[in-house]
Motif scaffolding. Structure first.
Motif, mmCIF file in Angstrom:
data_model
loop_
_atom_site.group_PDB
_atom_site.id
_atom_site.type_symbol
_atom_site.label_atom_id
_atom_site.label_comp_id
_atom_site.label_asym_id
_atom_site.label_seq_id
_atom_site.Cartn_x
_atom_site.Cartn_y
_atom_site.Cartn_z
ATOM 1 N N ALA B 154 18.547 21.009 91.878
ATOM 2 C CA ALA B 154 18.810 22.312 91.013
ATOM 3 C C ALA B 154 19.728 23.094 91.835
ATOM 4 O O ALA B 154 19.854 22.974 93.048
ATOM 5 N N GLY B 155 20.535 23.865 91.195
ATOM 6 C CA GLY B 155 21.250 24.931 91.803
ATOM 7 C C GLY B 155 22.810 25.065 91.237
ATOM 8 O O GLY B 155 23.268 24.054 90.318
ATOM 9 N N ASP B 156 23.496 25.970 91.631
ATOM 10 C CA ASP B 156 24.685 26.199 90.996
ATOM 11 C C ASP B 156 25.675 25.073 91.057
ATOM 12 O O ASP B 156 25.890 24.477 92.326
ATOM 13 N N GLY B 157 26.098 24.629 90.112
ATOM 14 C CA GLY B 157 27.242 23.439 90.078
ATOM 15 C C GLY B 157 26.833 22.276 90.341
ATOM 16 O O GLY B 157 27.425 21.296 90.468
ATOM 17 N N VAL B 158 25.518 21.942 90.162
ATOM 18 C CA VAL B 158 24.862 20.560 90.497
ATOM 19 C C VAL B 158 24.954 19.964 89.225
ATOM 20 O O VAL B 158 24.381 20.560 88.243
ATOM 21 N N ARG B 177 21.257 7.162 90.160
ATOM 22 C CA ARG B 177 21.258 8.376 89.605
ATOM 23 C C ARG B 177 21.867 9.373 90.667
ATOM 24 O O ARG B 177 21.174 9.387 91.754
ATOM 25 N N PHE B 178 23.128 9.792 90.515
ATOM 26 C CA PHE B 178 23.695 10.569 91.411
ATOM 27 C C PHE B 178 23.477 11.953 91.145
ATOM 28 O O PHE B 178 23.573 12.530 89.778
ATOM 29 N N GLN B 179 22.975 12.912 91.894
ATOM 30 C CA GLN B 179 23.089 14.391 91.826
ATOM 31 C C GLN B 179 24.094 14.905 92.657
ATOM 32 O O GLN B 179 24.301 14.582 93.941
ATOM 33 N N ILE B 180 25.153 15.463 92.146
ATOM 34 C CA ILE B 180 26.245 15.889 92.835
ATOM 35 C C ILE B 180 26.762 17.346 92.650
ATOM 36 O O ILE B 180 26.564 17.947 91.725
ATOM 37 N N VAL B 185 28.233 13.478 96.967
ATOM 38 C CA VAL B 185 26.907 13.463 96.381
ATOM 39 C C VAL B 185 25.675 14.042 97.525
ATOM 40 O O VAL B 185 25.686 14.056 98.519
ATOM 41 N N LEU B 186 24.906 14.750 96.372
ATOM 42 C CA LEU B 186 23.832 15.533 97.427
ATOM 43 C C LEU B 186 22.659 14.475 97.535
ATOM 44 O O LEU B 186 21.896 14.420 98.400
#
Lengths: 183, 515
Positions: B154-158, B177-180, B185-186
């Protein structure tokens, strides 16, 4: 850059060279002519691995090498079923892939062709039907042509693709589906 | 490995490499793993077997490897609703998915926090366990859809990019499943097992002699490695010595499999780096090699060539000579192509620092095989446990420490050159004689191991016979089990468009992991 050009010049045109086994290449050249005559336009294929061991995928990849040069015949593999005329499906269809396969089929625009690839795609092969697999591709979506083999050779794959197209062209010729497929 | 400080005793196992069986009590599993870890061991495999009919519970086996060989820890978990075994992933992180799969298939739970399904994907009732001996599939079970709990950032812009299971290229199915944030890539989380086709259960309906064909289809690109590992396990149980010529021909086939796969991947790595020339050149060479396989052995991928007791087909003089000529020619061409790759700034810019796995991370997460050798983990079964014919071939181990795509490309080039040398050496020194010997009956209820350095990494086959030539249990274990979780780490901080390149540089097996 010079080295690249030198390597390209040295390699030459492999698509027309007759390497061993020679009859295999002669067959491929005939098929190439047949595909162009029958289709007369580009064919877009979406490949779907619905549970294979990856052996069939290796041979499907080989279709792109300079010896078979499938793109030179006006056949290309596309990234989305929405861009495809044909699905090339390997199996056995695992239960975990059944829904994804059906959705891929539904996303492919009409008229569409399906070619089941490999012994597993045709019959379930060595894996058969079980708690985890539904076996043959035709148990999940309609199939127009089957290419047996474990895995089928690139030449057999080309023959199967052609068989599916000629069958469809023949049907269109009977007036059942007079509208040509969109280009 | 020495477990004497825990008071544990070891018994020799029937195996292709030195191996022992170490029965442990339920409280001793994790301490034994720690002792092994301190001695430099890494995890090879974890699997479970329903043994309620024989020992009143489930046997969980943990195969570990160090410089001395394999140790298989064996813990019996009683058939009670709350029975658990210790969380091996606390010591060896790679065990996490194996433990989850063992629960889905055999119904034996570990003490790990993560109890999400792995092999289960709603296609059978969640409280039925396919590898239990009293399991019966119902035709009423329809493929279903699970609601998998991905870990979210979670977070801004994610934001999140779901990819698959049907991918854009001609590759096996799986979900990423990419969290970016932006294009960076985060986090990547893999959801595999889409190609789960019940291979382990299928083995149990086959005769021992026929199981080799199925083993050769666990992961099609490694058919020689699997067929050899299966044959090794069966031959170890039978106490059978295979004719020397057959062993050398198996090695020839294994190296040719390595050559074909490295050629193919080097082409695709060039292509994914925007250099289509590389794909055209390497795919041409690969085709030539597999055609020689067809001419010499009757199959382009050499499926069903390796059989228990030897090989199904001898190599004649003409094809042997053709292989030597081919190896010389391909080696010269690959040397030219390597020069071109090395000097191509655009390609090197994509390869270097991309998808980095440091040696420290590789050791901590238990990376194996070719990818591990590119991250400073100098292990290769052909060198470390050089049984015949490897002892006569003196395989040079490849290695790099960079751990990025460039390092994996360099290791592939080195291994390709070495395998081409080995082909010539094997053909030159091929012993005369038979290529196959009959396999005698094997005693039931004993564990036999096969362990072969495939092109991707070590392939383990754990085989137990039942009465009358049947298979009681067979667990084929792909190196991809260990390496898939490391890929999740390799992409952190990279940009999404580099993922295909990083993924291809590992080229892990879906089918081999999904079983």
């Amino acid at each position: 850059m010079l080295r690249i050009l030198r390597q390209i010049a040295k390699t030459g045109m492999r698509t027309e060279a007759p390497p061993a086994p020679a009859d295999e290449m002669a067959k491929a050249a005939r098929l190439q002519a047949d595909v162009l005559r029958t289709l007369g336009r580009a064919l877009a294929i979406r490949q779907v691995d619905a549970g294979s061991c990856n052996g069939c995928e290796l041979e499907i990849h080989a279709l792109g090498n300079p010896y078979y040069n499938i793109e030179g015949m006006g056949i290309r593999f596309v990234a989305s079923p929405r861009h495809a005329d044909m699905l090339l499906v390997t199996g056995p269809v695992s239960k975990h892939m059944a829904i994804a396969l059906r959705r891929t089929y539904d996303a492919t625009p009409e008229p569409k062709l399906v070619v089941a690839v490999g012994d597993c795609g045709c019959t379930g092969g060595i894996f058969g039907e079980s708690y985890a697999t539904l076996g043959r591709v035709s148990s999940v979506i309609p199939v127009d042509a089957e290419v047996p083999g474990c895995p089928p050779t690139p030449t057999a794959l080309l023959q199967g693709i052609l068989a599916a197209i000629t069958a469809r062209v023949a049907v269109a010729g009977d007036g059942e589906s007079a509208t040509p497929p969109p280009t | 490995m020495d477990f004497s400080r825990l008071g544990l005793s070891a018994a020799t196992l029937a195996s292709a490499v030195p191996a022992v069986r170490v029965p442990v009590g339920s409280g001793q599993l994790v301490p034994a793993c720690r002792v092994a870890h301190e001695q430099g061991a890494h995890l090879v495999a974890l699997w479970a077997s329903d043994e309620r009919d024989r020992v009143g519970g489930t046997l969980v086996r943990v195969a570990l490897q160090d410089a001395s060989g394999l140790a298989v820890l064996e813990v019996a978990v009683p058939d009670l609703p709350d029975a658990r075994y210790g969380d091996v992933s606390a010591v060896f992180p790679a065990a996490a998915r194996m433990q989850r799969a063992a629960f889905d298939l055999v119904g034996v739970a570990s003490e790990a926090d993560d109890q999400r399904p792995w092999a289960w994907m709603a296609s059978w009732p969640i409280d039925r366990y396919p590898l239990r001996r009293d399991f019966e599939a119902s035709p009423k079970w329809e493929p279903g859809q699970e609601d998998y709990e991905f870990v979210r950032v979670a977070g801004d812009g994610v934001h999140e990019i779901p990819v698959g299971p049907v991918h854009a290229g001609i590759i096996e199915p799986g979900h990423f499943r990419f969290q970016i944030v932006g294009e960076k890539v985060l986090r990547l989380e893999e959801r595999l097992c889409y190609t789960h086709k019940g291979i382990e259960k299928r083995f149990e309906s086959m005769a021992l002699a026929d199981g080799c064909r199925l083993a050769g289809r666990v992961s099609g690109d490694s058919t020689v490695a699997y067929a050899w590992a299966y044959s090794q396990a069966l031959e170890a149980l039978a106490g059978l010595a295979v004719p020397p010529r057959a062993l050398w021909l198996r090695a020839l086939a294994l190296e040719r499999e390595r050559i074909a796969n490295h050629l193919g991947d080097l082409g695709y790595l060039g292509n994914d780096g925007g250099f289509a020339f590389g794909l055209a050149q390497f795919s041409r060479l690969r085709e030539e090699v597999v055609r020689t396989n067809l001419a010499a052995f009757g199959h382009r991928l050499m499926m069903d060539l390796v059989v228990p007791g030897g090989v199904a087909r001898d190599l004649d003089r003409d094809h042997a000579a053709a292989m030597v000529d081919e190896a010389k020619r391909v080696a010269a061409e690959v040397a030219t192509l390597r020069g071109i790759y090395d000097e191509h700034d655009g390609l090197q810019d994509r390869f270097r620092t991309c998808g980095r796995v440091t040696p420290e991370l590789a050791a901590r997460l238990g990376l194996v095989g070719m990818a591990a050798r590119a991250s400073g983990q100098a292990r290769d079964l052909r060198c470390d446990f050089a049984a015949a014919p490897w002892d006569a071939l003196a395989v040079r181990k490849a290695g790099a420490t960079g751990g990025d795509v460039a390092a994996r490309v360099a290791v592939r080039f080195d291994e390709l050159a070495e395998s081409l040398r080995l082909v010539r050496s094997i053909v030159d020194h091929l012993p005369e004689g038979d290529v196959r010997t009959p396999v005698p009956d094997v005693p039931p209820h004993r564990l036999g191991l096969g362990y072969v350095e495939g092109w991707r990494g070590p392939v383990l086959v754990a085989l137990e016979a039942g009465p009358g030539g049947t298979i009681r249990r067979c667990h084929p274990h792909d190196p991809s089990w260990a390496n898939w979780p490391v890929l999740e780490h390799a992409v952190i901080g990279n940009i999404v468009p580099d993922f295909p390149l990083i993924n291809k540089s590992f080229n892990l097996s879906y089918s081999g992991q999904d079983l």
